[in-house]
Design a protein around this motif. Structure first.
Motif, mmCIF file in Angstrom:
data_model
loop_
_atom_site.group_PDB
_atom_site.id
_atom_site.type_symbol
_atom_site.label_atom_id
_atom_site.label_comp_id
_atom_site.label_asym_id
_atom_site.label_seq_id
_atom_site.Cartn_x
_atom_site.Cartn_y
_atom_site.Cartn_z
ATOM 1 N N PRO A 144 44.194 4.773 8.997
ATOM 2 C CA PRO A 144 45.255 3.773 9.133
ATOM 3 C C PRO A 144 45.245 3.061 10.483
ATOM 4 O O PRO A 144 45.955 2.086 10.671
ATOM 5 N N ARG A 145 44.448 3.553 11.434
ATOM 6 C CA ARG A 145 44.429 2.924 12.757
ATOM 7 C C ARG A 145 43.641 1.621 12.716
ATOM 8 O O ARG A 145 42.662 1.501 11.982
ATOM 9 N N PRO A 146 44.037 0.641 13.533
ATOM 10 C CA PRO A 146 43.281 -0.626 13.564
ATOM 11 C C PRO A 146 41.905 -0.407 14.198
ATOM 12 O O PRO A 146 41.712 0.512 15.001
ATOM 13 N N ALA A 147 40.962 -1.269 13.831
ATOM 14 C CA ALA A 147 39.617 -1.186 14.408
ATOM 15 C C ALA A 147 39.690 -1.519 15.901
ATOM 16 O O ALA A 147 40.510 -2.324 16.337
ATOM 17 N N PRO A 148 38.858 -0.870 16.716
ATOM 18 C CA PRO A 148 38.883 -1.140 18.166
ATOM 19 C C PRO A 148 38.421 -2.571 18.462
ATOM 20 O O PRO A 148 37.607 -3.134 17.740
ATOM 21 N N LEU A 149 38.986 -3.128 19.515
ATOM 22 C CA LEU A 149 38.600 -4.478 19.941
ATOM 23 C C LEU A 149 37.269 -4.423 20.667
ATOM 24 O O LEU A 149 37.011 -3.501 21.435
ATOM 25 N N THR A 150 36.423 -5.409 20.418
ATOM 26 C CA THR A 150 35.142 -5.483 21.103
ATOM 27 C C THR A 150 35.057 -6.819 21.818
ATOM 28 O O THR A 150 35.556 -7.832 21.341
ATOM 29 N N ALA A 151 34.418 -6.791 22.963
ATOM 30 C CA ALA A 151 34.262 -8.026 23.756
ATOM 31 C C ALA A 151 33.090 -8.837 23.208
ATOM 32 O O ALA A 151 32.034 -8.294 22.907
ATOM 33 N N THR A 152 33.275 -10.147 23.072
ATOM 34 C CA THR A 152 32.197 -11.020 22.597
ATOM 35 C C THR A 152 31.942 -12.081 23.642
ATOM 36 O O THR A 152 32.863 -12.570 24.305
ATOM 37 N N ARG A 153 30.691 -12.508 23.808
ATOM 38 C CA ARG A 153 30.341 -13.558 24.770
ATOM 39 C C ARG A 153 29.577 -14.631 24.121
ATOM 40 O O ARG A 153 28.883 -14.697 23.288
#
Length: 83
Positions: free
Chosen positions: A74-83
């Motif tokens: 149920p936890r949201p997916a982790p945020l990833t940095a994009t460039r």
């Protein structure tokens, strides 16, 4: 013979309450008062009951032949940095 001297409850009375459906010393206490004053009779009451309560025995759950599906996280997916 008396089980509870404080309230004058006999073995016969405890057995009668058990036959009527009381399964624990607490249920005996609710109906007769036995065990609610000094408490020295609680072990004797438990000994007289000496059996599991038929209403409280665990129910067998049917085993299914198919494995259970995994539960989604149920936890949201982790945020990833994009460039």
């Amino acid at each position: 013979m008396y089980v509870c001297s404080c309230f004058g409850v006999t073995e016969e009375q405890v057995r009668a309450h058990a036959a009527a459906g009381a399964c624990t010393p607490r249920q005996i206490a609710a109906t007769s008062g036995a065990g609610t004053d000094c408490g020295s009779c609680v072990r004797r009451i438990q000994g007289l009951l000496g059996r599991p309560c038929p209403r409280r025995t665990p129910q067998a759950t049917p085993a299914s032949s198919a494995p259970a599906a995994p539960t989604p996280d149920p936890r949201p997916a982790p945020l990833t940095a994009t460039r």
